[in-house]
Each structure stands twice: as structure tokens, then as C-alpha cells.
Scaffold this active site. Structure first.
Site, PDB file in Angstrom:
ATOM      1  N   LEU A   1       1.015  -1.258  -0.031  1.00 41.59           N
ATOM      2  CA  LEU A   1      -0.093  -0.058  -0.070  1.00 41.59           C
ATOM      3  C   LEU A   1       0.660   1.532  -0.052  1.00 41.59           C
ATOM      4  CD1 LEU A   1      -2.522   1.839   0.402  1.00 41.59           C
ATOM      5  CD2 LEU A   1      -2.493   1.049   2.762  1.00 41.59           C
ATOM      6  N   ILE A   2       0.718   2.130  -1.142  1.00 37.37           N
ATOM      7  CA  ILE A   2       1.573   3.274  -1.102  1.00 37.37           C
ATOM      8  C   ILE A   2       0.668   4.556  -1.086  1.00 37.37           C
ATOM      9  CG2 ILE A   2       3.237   4.466  -2.596  1.00 37.37           C
ATOM     10  CD1 ILE A   2       3.888   1.810  -4.136  1.00 37.37           C
TER      11      ILE A   2
ATOM     12  N   GLY B   1       0.103   8.548  -1.602  1.00 36.44           N
ATOM     13  CA  GLY B   1       0.530   9.686  -2.377  1.00 36.44           C
ATOM     14  C   GLY B   1       1.230   9.208  -3.594  1.00 36.44           C
TER      15      GLY B   1
ATOM     16  N   SER C   1       0.049   9.864  -6.865  1.00 38.62           N
ATOM     17  CA  SER C   1      -0.380  10.690  -8.152  1.00 38.62           C
ATOM     18  C   SER C   1       0.789  11.394  -9.009  1.00 38.62           C
ATOM     19  CB  SER C   1      -1.430  11.837  -7.572  1.00 38.62           C
ATOM     20  OG  SER C   1      -0.814  12.648  -6.955  1.00 38.62           O
TER      21      SER C   1
ATOM     22  N   GLY D   1       5.444  12.120  -8.530  1.00 41.92           N
ATOM     23  CA  GLY D   1       6.678  12.211  -7.817  1.00 41.92           C
ATOM     24  C   GLY D   1       7.240  10.787  -7.375  1.00 41.92           C
TER      25      GLY D   1
ATOM     26  N   GLY E   1       5.853   8.637  -5.248  1.00 43.83           N
ATOM     27  CA  GLY E   1       4.924   7.762  -5.023  1.00 43.83           C
ATOM     28  C   GLY E   1       4.430   7.151  -6.392  1.00 43.83           C
TER      29      GLY E   1
ATOM     30  N   SER F   1      12.802  12.538   5.549  1.00 40.50           N
ATOM     31  CA  SER F   1      13.537  13.374   4.840  1.00 40.50           C
ATOM     32  C   SER F   1      15.070  13.954   5.608  1.00 40.50           C
ATOM     33  CB  SER F   1      12.958  15.069   4.886  1.00 40.50           C
ATOM     34  OG  SER F   1      13.787  16.188   4.337  1.00 40.50           O
TER      35      SER F   1
ATOM     36  N   TYR G   1       8.057  22.115   8.864  1.00 42.23           N
ATOM     37  CA  TYR G   1       8.037  21.164   8.088  1.00 42.23           C
ATOM     38  C   TYR G   1       9.185  19.753   9.077  1.00 42.23           C
ATOM     39  CZ  TYR G   1       9.867  17.841   4.550  1.00 42.23           C
ATOM     40  OH  TYR G   1      10.057  16.995   3.786  1.00 42.23           O
TER      41      TYR G   1
END
Length: 286
Positions: free
Chosen positions: A6-7, A9, A11, A13, A15, A138, A151
Site C-alpha cells: 500500500l503506497i 501519495g 499521483s 513524484g 509515489g 527527509s 516541516y
């Protein structure tokens, strides 16, 4: 039997590239996204290349949406092998000048979404005594950076959450935990960081503005001088994630490029992959 993944995001880049890459490497992929209208390009690739990918709606900020997507997977496959927490969004703005809604949004998308998705899969992985949770964090989850503190704070939280989780679910239930830590990525993620945080064309005003201008000038200088070293493609990062998924003994932490490794060196040199701290925590508390 194919493992399923299950990934979140998918749509654009990392993902998007990951969904295709995992499918090409014999995984059953459940590619999820908040807005299914953004799945046109992925649908096209699925049809062209006959990929074993099913697109599902999933908004990581809504528990009911997470549970619905997971129920679809369990009803079809009876198990969940890999949760790949990829969904996230950049944010660059001063703390003082950020609104309450912006602060809650950056935290929800980058931290709480990861927690809720992880919480949802744990009962299934625990019962089947196997599973893997891979999370895109990140270098900002290890090193705080100017104008990115909100962030980075969310990403630091993800790192702490996963580190704590790894100390007991891995041995007890054979659930492997990994944080993948990219540096700069040349994807829509970068564009979204600007688009989401720009207010009347500015990220900072008043006394903060000259500091922000120096920050932006420095970013541009580094990008011009070492673009190939700093910025990776989504596919390059996806390849690192695939390697983690295929590793029988995956690291808790892994940077995705030489630049990212060097950038985090002061924080990671004593324990590059996180294995020492996890063992120390087990010895201290368990």
C-alpha cells in the site's frame, strides 16, 4: 505469492514512480491518492504496461479514508505485507507568520497521517507475524533548516515515532521499520512547498524578509553549482525504497544520496543506519 504494498501519495513524484517500479518487480500495488482525478497518468501507464496496480482513494488526514482503503486490501488479499508511507508536503515559512490552519495542516499531512496509516496496519501485521513499514521522511527529519522548522518538526516527529516503534514490534511481531531520508527531489513536491506557503507572493515579511532573501539566494546558488548532486529524481529515490523492501534485514534509517549522507553526517556518523540506538533502547528498557 506476490507481496502486496500500500503506497500513499502516488499521483506524482516519488509515489508515482514507486507504484510503477514495485509493480514491475512483482509486487501487487495498491496505489492511493487523495484525489482520484490526479490518477489519469498512472492509469495510462497501468494500461500501457499491463501493471498489477489498483488505484484507491486515501486521504492520510482522515482515519475513515485510511480504514476504507485498508479494508479493500484485506477483503481482497487477506493480508497487508508492506505499508509505504510516502504522502507528504513541503512547507517553508516563518513560525511567527504561519497561521494556525497552516501549522495544523503541515503536521497532519507529514506526521499524523503517517501515525494513523501505521496504526491501521499494525493489527493485521501483528496477527500475521510479518510486515514492513517504510516511510519517506527527509534529511529535514534529522537536521533542522531555516524557514522549514515546521516541516522539519513534523519530520523529526516521524523519525522519533518510527524509532520508538522499531524497538519492540520488530522482534515481537517481525514487523520491519525503515525511514528513507532523501535530500532535494526534483518533483512536484518542491512546487507544492512553494505554492502552498506563498502568501501574496511572499514567505516572509517585515524583519524576516532580508533573512529569507539570503536563504533563497543561497538555495539558488547551491542548486546552480551542484544540481546533479543535490537533487534526485523521483525514480532514483524509488529505487532506494525498493532496495529497502527487498532487504531481509533493512536499516532503520537510510539516506538516498551522497549529498544527503554528507548533509546529515554530524547527526549520523556514530550510528548511520540507526541500529545501535535501537539496540541500546532495547537493552535499556526491554
Amino acid at each position: 505469492m506476490k507481496k502486496n504494498v500500500l503506497i500513499t501519495g502516488t499521483s506524482t513524484g516519488v509515489g508515482f514512480e514507486s507504484a510503477i517500479l514495485f509493480a514491475k518487480n512483482n509486487y501487487k500495488v495498491y496505489a492511493t491518492m487523495r484525489n482520484l482525478k490526479k490518477g489519469v497518468e498512472l492509469e495510462k501507464r497501468i494500461a500501457e504496461e499491463n501493471l498489477d496496480i489498483e488505484i484507491l482513494p486515501l486521504d492520510v488526514t482522515k482515519i475513515t479514508s485510511i480504514e476504507s482503503a485498508l479494508k479493500t486490501i484485506i477483503d481482497k488479499d487477506g493480508r497487508i505485507d508492506i505499508l509505504y508511507n510516502n504522502a507528504g508536503a513541503g512547507f517553508a515559512k516563518t513560525t511567527e507568520q504561519s497561521t494556525e490552519d497552516e501549522i495544523r495542516w503541515v503536521t497532519d499531512v507529514n506526521y499524523l497521517g503517517v501515525v494513523f496509516c501505521t496504526q491501521a496496519v499494525l493489527p493485521y501485521m501483528r496477527k500475521q507475524k510479518s510486515g514492513q513499514i517504510i516511510t519517506i521522511t527527509s534529511v529535514g527529519g534529522l537536521v533542522g533548516q531555516p524557514f522549514n522548522e515546521l516541516y522539519c518538526g513534523a519530520k523529526f516527529a516521524v523519525e522519533g515515532f518510527m524509532e520508538g516503534l522499531a524497538t519492540y514490534v520488530s522482534d515481537a511481531f517481525n514487523i520491519k521499520i525503515s525511514c528513507v531520508e532523501p535530500g532535494g527531489i526534483s518533483t512536484e513536491f518542491m512546487t507544492s512547498a512553494i505554492g502552498k506557503t506563498a502568501v501574496e507572493g511572499q514567505f516572509a515579511t517585515g524583519e524576516y524578509l532580508p533573512i529569507f532573501e539570503r536563504y533563497m539566494a543561497g538555495n539558488q546558488k547551491r542548486a546552480n553549482e551542484s544540481k546533479d548532486q543535490v537533487y534526485q529524481t523521483g525514480l532514483e529515490v524509488a529505487n532506494v525504497v525498493l532496495e529497502v523492501a527487498q532487504n531481509e534485514n533493512p536499516p532503520l534509517r537510510i539516506r538516498t544520496s551522497k549529498w544527503a549522507e554528507e548533509f546529515c553526517n554530524l547527526k549520523t556518523q556514530a550510528d548511520p543506519d540507526g541500529s545501535k540506538i535501537v539496540q541500546q533502547l532495547k537493552d535499556s528498557f526491554l
